[in-house]
Design a protein around this motif. Structure first.
Motif, PDB file in Angstrom:
ATOM      1  N   LYS A  28       0.819  -1.214   0.000  1.00 56.37           N
ATOM      2  CA  LYS A  28       0.000   0.000   0.000  1.00 56.37           C
ATOM      3  C   LYS A  28       0.856   1.270   0.000  1.00 56.37           C
ATOM      4  O   LYS A  28       2.074   1.214   0.085  1.00 56.37           O
ATOM      5  CB  LYS A  28      -0.935  -0.017   1.213  1.00 56.37           C
ATOM      6  CG  LYS A  28      -1.996  -1.122   1.156  1.00 56.37           C
ATOM      7  CD  LYS A  28      -2.999  -0.971   2.305  1.00 56.37           C
ATOM      8  CE  LYS A  28      -4.023  -2.104   2.291  1.00 56.37           C
ATOM      9  NZ  LYS A  28      -5.019  -1.941   3.380  1.00 56.37           N
ATOM     10  N   CYS A  31       1.983   2.097   4.061  1.00 55.02           N
ATOM     11  CA  CYS A  31       2.287   1.039   5.028  1.00 55.02           C
ATOM     12  C   CYS A  31       2.715  -0.205   4.255  1.00 55.02           C
ATOM     13  O   CYS A  31       2.695  -0.209   3.029  1.00 55.02           O
ATOM     14  CB  CYS A  31       1.066   0.734   5.911  1.00 55.02           C
ATOM     15  SG  CYS A  31      -0.345   0.090   4.985  1.00 55.02           S
ATOM     16  N   CYS A  33       1.257  -3.148   4.170  1.00 49.24           N
ATOM     17  CA  CYS A  33       0.207  -4.130   3.895  1.00 49.24           C
ATOM     18  C   CYS A  33       0.150  -4.458   2.410  1.00 49.24           C
ATOM     19  O   CYS A  33       0.440  -3.612   1.576  1.00 49.24           O
ATOM     20  CB  CYS A  33      -1.154  -3.585   4.323  1.00 49.24           C
ATOM     21  SG  CYS A  33      -1.327  -3.433   6.097  1.00 49.24           S
ATOM     22  N   THR A  45      -4.558  -5.289   6.705  1.00 49.37           N
ATOM     23  CA  THR A  45      -4.705  -4.025   7.445  1.00 49.37           C
ATOM     24  C   THR A  45      -3.643  -3.938   8.533  1.00 49.37           C
ATOM     25  O   THR A  45      -3.065  -4.946   8.956  1.00 49.37           O
ATOM     26  CB  THR A  45      -6.086  -3.932   8.138  1.00 49.37           C
ATOM     27  OG1 THR A  45      -6.212  -5.038   9.031  1.00 49.37           O
ATOM     28  CG2 THR A  45      -7.223  -3.936   7.140  1.00 49.37           C
ATOM     29  N   CYS A  46      -3.382  -2.699   8.957  1.00 50.34           N
ATOM     30  CA  CYS A  46      -2.443  -2.463  10.055  1.00 50.34           C
ATOM     31  C   CYS A  46      -2.836  -1.142  10.708  1.00 50.34           C
ATOM     32  O   CYS A  46      -3.718  -0.451  10.196  1.00 50.34           O
ATOM     33  CB  CYS A  46      -1.005  -2.425   9.529  1.00 50.34           C
ATOM     34  SG  CYS A  46      -0.633  -0.909   8.616  1.00 50.34           S
ATOM     35  N   CYS A  49      -2.998   1.888   8.013  1.00 52.54           N
ATOM     36  CA  CYS A  49      -4.100   2.011   7.045  1.00 52.54           C
ATOM     37  C   CYS A  49      -5.469   1.923   7.720  1.00 52.54           C
ATOM     38  O   CYS A  49      -6.478   2.273   7.107  1.00 52.54           O
ATOM     39  CB  CYS A  49      -3.946   1.036   5.889  1.00 52.54           C
ATOM     40  SG  CYS A  49      -3.855  -0.695   6.343  1.00 52.54           S
TER      41      CYS A  49
HETATM   42 ZN    ZN Z   1      -1.571  -1.169   6.457  1.00 48.77          ZN
END
Ligand code: ZN
Ligand code: ADP
Ligand code: MG
Length: 486
Positions: A28, A31, A33, A45-46, A49
């Motif tokens: 992304k 980040c 991900c 996801t993290c 994001c």
């Molecule tokens: Zn992320």
């Protein structure tokens, strides 16, 4: 809409497009991900994001390189220090309350896209290209059981490509979007699957009386994700605006939402409800710095552009323009065509067979050009058999289909099925004699002057030989037999 053409005599449409293209990076925008479509919701996801407090974004270098590739390809000016800005608004699929975008310091300014319009090439100037992040996706439950949000898309890198308001018809807008899609595909930076939403378009549209130089009030139609939608959406909006103005009213500056399923636009918000996004530079991100050596590196990855390839196909291979346009429309197709020539086929024969048989097999079988089962080299094997007269064109087409389904080579199939064309005069003479014998009435009429029956006899001989008789030899033998002794 029968009075559309009358209406267009009085009103001139003015159109500018804002196209969002998802960059096909590994990860992304801010980040680590994965950037992947179609996976289990919320599996990529993290904290960054998902917009959790305190998480820090870091710009994705690959995304910047992809955007630079596009900028250089369309001749934009590249900003040495461009900046990320926060575009503040609330939406459930964007939890941090703002989207990271670029505002007054975009990565690329200017440039142009060369389209093919009304048989000529035409430049559509660009205002800017900037980088931003995508939002998540709201999934409205069909049973009315609430709305869920999938954050896999949240933070996926986008480029927004903004055109100047120089487009003058829905068809031209479609031609522009088609070209832009091709450029993104040629550069290999976006999957350009409009159904999956990785290429989307907002269309701005106003109309003005012909010969007027000032622009009218525009509306913006969001969320168009098909070529048909662009054309239909713009057409309906031109019609609506003309009706308003013809009725003495004023066009309101509204934002419309295109409904792809119903093929109709709905008002999303009026000017009064227009957002004030309160843009400001994102304090968490340093300015994007692009050095001369970065640009050099990106330049080395640039490829021929679609309009250049079209022109080259016309000049180098003497193709008709329409044929060149199709063969240059996708890189795998262009590559197959050129590999066929390289393997020894004359360009005109290669073009004819690929545009005809190969593409219809691709369509019927739903295979992609990349995985077309008959290689360019094996196609050339077949074309040689046709050119040398070993098989007829009709048989050649059947052989190609069999090559595709069996994986065998042309010569293997011709040999195995005894398809080689009969041009041996003695064998053919017998067939011709037999056909005349079986059709005494037609023979009489032919000899009494009904010369148009020649085609009938040709057809009968072809049929009797199972499509394998050499047309030239057949024609000669038949002429002799029909006009010969009683
Ligand atoms: Zn992320
Ligand atoms: P906004 O301030 O609404 O974002 P912009 O000036 O940034 O408008 O332009 C957004 C898009 O709208 C651009 O693609 C531009 O070419 C197009 N556009 C601007 N003015 C008009 C107009 N009067 N009619 C049609 N399109 C327009
Ligand atoms: Mg704008």
């Amino acid at each position: 809409m029968s009075d559309m053409s009358a209406l267009l005599k009085r009103w001139e449409p003015v159109i500018g497009l804002e196209v969002h293209a998802q960059l096909s990076t590994t990860t992304k925008m801010f980040c680590g991900c994965r950037n992947a479509y179609g996976d289990q919701p919320n599996s990529h996801t993290c904290p960054t994001c998902l917009g959790l407090p305190g998480a820090l974004p870091v710009a994705n270098e690959q995304a910047v390189l992809f955007a630079l590739k596009l900028g250089l390809a369309v001749g934009s000016e590249i900003t040495q220090f461009s900046r990320f800005a926060r575009k503040n608004y609330f939406y459930p699929d964007l939890t941090k309350g703002y989207q990271i975008s670029q505002y007054d310091e975009p990565l690329c300014s200017g440039g142009s896209v060369t389209i093919r319009w009304e048989g000529r090439s035409q430049e559509i100037p660009l205002t800017r290209i900037h980088i931003e992040e995508d939002a998540g996706k709201s999934i409205h439950d069909e049973k009315g059981d609430g709305t869920r949000v999938d954050f896999n898309r949240c933070g996926v890198p986008l480029v927004e490509i903004v055109s100047e308001p120089v487009i003058r018809s829905p068809q031209e807008a479609k031609a522009y979007l088609t070209r832009l899609k091709q450029i993104l595909e040629y550069l290999n930076i976006c999957d350009c699957n409009m159904e999956e939403g990785n290429l989307r378009c907002d269309a701005n549209i106003s109309i003005r009386p012909r010969r007027e130089t000032k622009f009218g009030v525009k509306t913006e139609m969001k969320n168009i994700n098909s070529f048909r939608g662009v054309e239909r959406g713009l057409m309906s909006e031109i019609f609506r605006q003309a009706e308003v103005l013809d009725g003495g009213g004023e066009v309101e500056q509204v934002t419309l939402l295109w409904n792809e399923v119903e093929q109709k636009a709905e008002v999303m918000r009026s000017k009064e409800e227009a957002h004030d996004y309160r843009y400001f530079p994102d304090p968490d991100l340093v300015p994007l710095s692009v050095s001369e050596s970065d640009l050099e590196e990106v330049r080395s990855f640039l490829v021929e552009l679609p309009h250049e390839r079209e022109e080259r196909f016309v000049t180098d291979y003497s193709l008709k323009e329409d044929d060149a346009v199709i063969l240059a429309s996708e890189t795998p197709l262009s590559a197959y065509f050129e590999a066929t020539i390289e393997a020894g086929a004359p360009a005109s024969t290669a073009a004819k067979w690929i545009l005809g048989e190969v593409l219809s097999i691709v369509k019927e079988e739903g295979v992609s050009m990349e995985s077309f089962p008959a290689s360019p080299k094996s196609l050339v094997g077949l074309l040689q058999s046709v050119i040398e007269g070993e098989v007829t064109v009709v048989t050649g087409k059947e052989v190609l289909r069999e090559m595709v389904s069996s994986g065998l080579s042309a010569s293997e199939i011709i040999e195995k099925e005894g398809l080689a064309q009969v041009s041996d005069a003695s064998a053919l003479s017998e067939t011709v004699a037999k056909v005349l014998e079986e059709n005494p009435d037609e023979l009489k009429r032919y000899r009494n002057g009904k010369k148009a029956l020649f085609g009938f006899f040709m057809g009968e001989v072809m049929k009797a030989s199972g499509g394998k008789s050499d047309p030239k030899v057949t024609q000669k033998l038949l002429t002799e037999a029909l006009n010969g002794i009683d």
